[in-house]
Scaffold this motif. Structure first.
Motif, PDB file in Angstrom:
ATOM      1  N   GLN A  19      -3.427 -17.829  14.197  1.00 36.54           N
ATOM      2  CA  GLN A  19      -3.082 -16.762  15.060  1.00 36.54           C
ATOM      3  C   GLN A  19      -2.577 -15.652  14.182  1.00 36.54           C
ATOM      4  OE1 GLN A  19      -0.722 -18.605  18.068  1.00 36.54           O
ATOM      5  NE2 GLN A  19      -2.212 -19.277  19.121  1.00 36.54           N
ATOM      6  N   ILE A  20      -1.628 -15.859  13.271  1.00 33.46           N
ATOM      7  CA  ILE A  20      -1.127 -14.814  12.752  1.00 33.46           C
ATOM      8  C   ILE A  20      -2.017 -14.079  11.749  1.00 33.46           C
ATOM      9  CG2 ILE A  20       0.481 -14.202  10.522  1.00 33.46           C
ATOM     10  CD1 ILE A  20       2.411 -16.708  11.822  1.00 33.46           C
ATOM     11  N   VAL A  21      -2.815 -14.885  10.954  1.00 28.43           N
ATOM     12  CA  VAL A  21      -3.859 -14.161  10.186  1.00 28.43           C
ATOM     13  C   VAL A  21      -4.980 -13.519  11.071  1.00 28.43           C
ATOM     14  CG1 VAL A  21      -6.106 -14.855   8.807  1.00 28.43           C
ATOM     15  CG2 VAL A  21      -3.799 -16.123   8.559  1.00 28.43           C
ATOM     16  N   ALA A  22      -5.386 -13.956  12.021  1.00 25.11           N
ATOM     17  CA  ALA A  22      -6.306 -13.163  13.088  1.00 25.11           C
ATOM     18  C   ALA A  22      -5.541 -11.782  13.631  1.00 25.11           C
ATOM     19  CB  ALA A  22      -6.483 -13.968  14.146  1.00 25.11           C
ATOM     20  N   LYS A  23      -4.095 -11.950  13.998  1.00 24.57           N
ATOM     21  CA  LYS A  23      -3.633 -10.618  14.193  1.00 24.57           C
ATOM     22  C   LYS A  23      -3.324  -9.917  13.168  1.00 24.57           C
ATOM     23  CE  LYS A  23      -0.647 -12.975  18.068  1.00 24.57           C
ATOM     24  NZ  LYS A  23       0.706 -13.059  18.230  1.00 24.57           N
ATOM     25  N   ARG A  24      -3.117 -10.111  11.880  1.00 20.50           N
ATOM     26  CA  ARG A  24      -3.236  -9.304  10.787  1.00 20.50           C
ATOM     27  C   ARG A  24      -4.598  -8.629  10.243  1.00 20.50           C
ATOM     28  NH1 ARG A  24       0.342 -12.955   6.387  1.00 20.50           N
ATOM     29  NH2 ARG A  24       2.415 -12.673   7.400  1.00 20.50           N
ATOM     30  N   ARG A  25      -5.422  -9.337  10.766  1.00 23.21           N
ATOM     31  CA  ARG A  25      -6.911  -8.895  10.434  1.00 23.21           C
ATOM     32  C   ARG A  25      -7.392  -7.802  11.612  1.00 23.21           C
ATOM     33  NH1 ARG A  25     -10.435 -14.287   9.116  1.00 23.21           N
ATOM     34  NH2 ARG A  25      -9.727 -14.787   6.982  1.00 23.21           N
ATOM     35  N   GLN A  26      -6.733  -8.086  12.690  1.00 20.11           N
ATOM     36  CA  GLN A  26      -7.099  -6.896  13.769  1.00 20.11           C
ATOM     37  C   GLN A  26      -6.348  -5.746  13.405  1.00 20.11           C
ATOM     38  OE1 GLN A  26      -5.641  -9.061  17.426  1.00 20.11           O
ATOM     39  NE2 GLN A  26      -7.620  -9.433  17.802  1.00 20.11           N
ATOM     40  N   LYS A  27      -5.053  -6.024  13.144  1.00 21.43           N
ATOM     41  CA  LYS A  27      -4.242  -4.697  12.725  1.00 21.43           C
ATOM     42  C   LYS A  27      -5.060  -3.896  11.280  1.00 21.43           C
ATOM     43  CE  LYS A  27       0.162  -6.345  14.237  1.00 21.43           C
ATOM     44  NZ  LYS A  27       1.418  -6.576  13.829  1.00 21.43           N
ATOM     45  N   LEU A  28      -5.406  -4.578  10.328  1.00 20.54           N
ATOM     46  CA  LEU A  28      -5.862  -4.164   9.280  1.00 20.54           C
ATOM     47  C   LEU A  28      -7.282  -3.429   9.826  1.00 20.54           C
ATOM     48  CD1 LEU A  28      -6.010  -3.965   6.130  1.00 20.54           C
ATOM     49  CD2 LEU A  28      -7.331  -6.087   6.025  1.00 20.54           C
ATOM     50  N   SER A  29      -8.022  -4.091  10.676  1.00 21.64           N
ATOM     51  CA  SER A  29      -9.185  -3.551  10.829  1.00 21.64           C
ATOM     52  C   SER A  29      -8.961  -2.005  11.867  1.00 21.64           C
ATOM     53  CB  SER A  29     -10.006  -4.245  11.849  1.00 21.64           C
ATOM     54  OG  SER A  29     -10.498  -5.400  11.169  1.00 21.64           O
ATOM     55  N   ALA A  30      -8.004  -2.242  12.544  1.00 22.34           N
ATOM     56  CA  ALA A  30      -7.300  -0.657  13.005  1.00 22.34           C
ATOM     57  C   ALA A  30      -7.072  -0.039  12.320  1.00 22.34           C
ATOM     58  CB  ALA A  30      -6.449  -1.331  14.090  1.00 22.34           C
ATOM     59  N   ASN A  31      -6.126  -0.230  11.316  1.00 27.54           N
ATOM     60  CA  ASN A  31      -5.696   0.832  10.189  1.00 27.54           C
ATOM     61  C   ASN A  31      -6.921   1.084   9.582  1.00 27.54           C
ATOM     62  OD1 ASN A  31      -3.007   0.330  11.075  1.00 27.54           O
ATOM     63  ND2 ASN A  31      -2.615  -1.057   9.523  1.00 27.54           N
ATOM     64  N   THR A  32      -7.823   0.678   9.017  1.00 28.78           N
ATOM     65  CA  THR A  32      -8.944   0.897   8.375  1.00 28.78           C
ATOM     66  C   THR A  32      -9.969   1.967   9.176  1.00 28.78           C
ATOM     67  OG1 THR A  32      -8.886  -1.113   6.996  1.00 28.78           O
ATOM     68  CG2 THR A  32     -10.728   0.286   6.961  1.00 28.78           C
ATOM     69  N   LEU A  33      -9.883   1.541  10.560  1.00 26.99           N
ATOM     70  CA  LEU A  33     -10.669   2.399  11.115  1.00 26.99           C
ATOM     71  C   LEU A  33     -10.097   3.812  11.600  1.00 26.99           C
ATOM     72  CD1 LEU A  33     -13.215   2.792  13.027  1.00 26.99           C
ATOM     73  CD2 LEU A  33     -11.948   1.761  14.819  1.00 26.99           C
ATOM     74  N   ASN A  34      -8.928   3.865  11.824  1.00 25.50           N
ATOM     75  CA  ASN A  34      -8.129   5.062  12.038  1.00 25.50           C
ATOM     76  C   ASN A  34      -8.136   5.939  10.635  1.00 25.50           C
ATOM     77  OD1 ASN A  34      -7.431   4.507  14.365  1.00 25.50           O
ATOM     78  ND2 ASN A  34      -5.413   3.578  14.005  1.00 25.50           N
ATOM     79  N   LEU A  35      -7.850   5.341   9.637  1.00 27.63           N
ATOM     80  CA  LEU A  35      -8.080   6.021   8.212  1.00 27.63           C
ATOM     81  C   LEU A  35      -9.141   6.542   7.958  1.00 27.63           C
ATOM     82  CD1 LEU A  35      -6.533   6.524   5.540  1.00 27.63           C
ATOM     83  CD2 LEU A  35      -7.323   4.601   4.405  1.00 27.63           C
ATOM     84  N   SER A  36     -10.269   5.706   8.237  1.00 26.21           N
ATOM     85  CA  SER A  36     -11.788   6.397   8.206  1.00 26.21           C
ATOM     86  C   SER A  36     -11.829   7.575   8.983  1.00 26.21           C
ATOM     87  CB  SER A  36     -12.740   5.356   8.433  1.00 26.21           C
ATOM     88  OG  SER A  36     -12.790   4.294   7.568  1.00 26.21           O
ATOM     89  N   GLN A  37     -11.530   7.453  10.223  1.00 26.78           N
ATOM     90  CA  GLN A  37     -11.663   8.781  11.255  1.00 26.78           C
ATOM     91  C   GLN A  37     -10.822   9.800  10.605  1.00 26.78           C
ATOM     92  OE1 GLN A  37     -10.440   6.785  14.878  1.00 26.78           O
ATOM     93  NE2 GLN A  37     -12.287   6.131  15.319  1.00 26.78           N
ATOM     94  N   GLN A  38      -9.596   9.510  10.083  1.00 31.64           N
ATOM     95  CA  GLN A  38      -8.926  10.679   9.428  1.00 31.64           C
ATOM     96  C   GLN A  38      -9.577  11.301   8.189  1.00 31.64           C
ATOM     97  OE1 GLN A  38      -4.899   9.581   8.483  1.00 31.64           O
ATOM     98  NE2 GLN A  38      -4.316  11.547   7.658  1.00 31.64           N
ATOM     99  N   GLN A  39     -10.157  10.541   7.625  1.00 31.22           N
ATOM    100  CA  GLN A  39     -10.645  11.089   6.252  1.00 31.22           C
ATOM    101  C   GLN A  39     -12.101  11.763   6.633  1.00 31.22           C
ATOM    102  OE1 GLN A  39     -11.447   7.159   4.100  1.00 31.22           O
ATOM    103  NE2 GLN A  39      -9.787   7.620   2.943  1.00 31.22           N
ATOM    104  N   ILE A  40     -12.695  11.293   7.506  1.00 28.27           N
ATOM    105  CA  ILE A  40     -13.915  12.033   8.344  1.00 28.27           C
ATOM    106  C   ILE A  40     -13.422  13.260   8.532  1.00 28.27           C
ATOM    107  CG2 ILE A  40     -15.753  12.110   9.991  1.00 28.27           C
ATOM    108  CD1 ILE A  40     -15.988   9.037   9.712  1.00 28.27           C
ATOM    109  N   HIS A  41     -12.400  13.456   9.475  1.00 24.70           N
ATOM    110  CA  HIS A  41     -11.793  14.528  10.011  1.00 24.70           C
ATOM    111  C   HIS A  41     -11.664  15.719   8.744  1.00 24.70           C
ATOM    112  CE1 HIS A  41     -10.010  17.394  12.800  1.00 24.70           C
ATOM    113  NE2 HIS A  41      -9.005  17.438  12.111  1.00 24.70           N
TER     114      HIS A  41
END
Length: 59
Positions: A19-41
């Motif tokens: 469960q901890i690993v799954a939560k960390r992966r979700q957070k990492l995915s969200a952070n990566t997605l937000n970073l990518s959107q920021q970079q695109i902007h």
């Protein structure tokens, strides 16, 4: 009886870790997605500035 309890505790620990690993992966995915959107902007802003300066220089 003791082996059963040890197995149950071990299963619980493994499940908690999963469960901890799954939560960390979700957070990492969200952070990566937000970073990518920021970079695109930011890239789009740079492209727009280049485009506008290019038009100004040709006028």
């Amino acid at each position: 009886m003791e082996k059963t309890m040890v197995c149950q505790v071990d299963e619980h620990v493994q499940q908690s870790r999963r469960q901890i690993v799954a939560k960390r992966r979700q957070k990492l995915s969200a952070n990566t997605l937000n970073l990518s959107q920021q970079q695109i902007h930011e890239i789009m802003q740079v492209i727009e500035e280049i485009r506008l300066k290019g038009y100004q220089e040709t006028l």
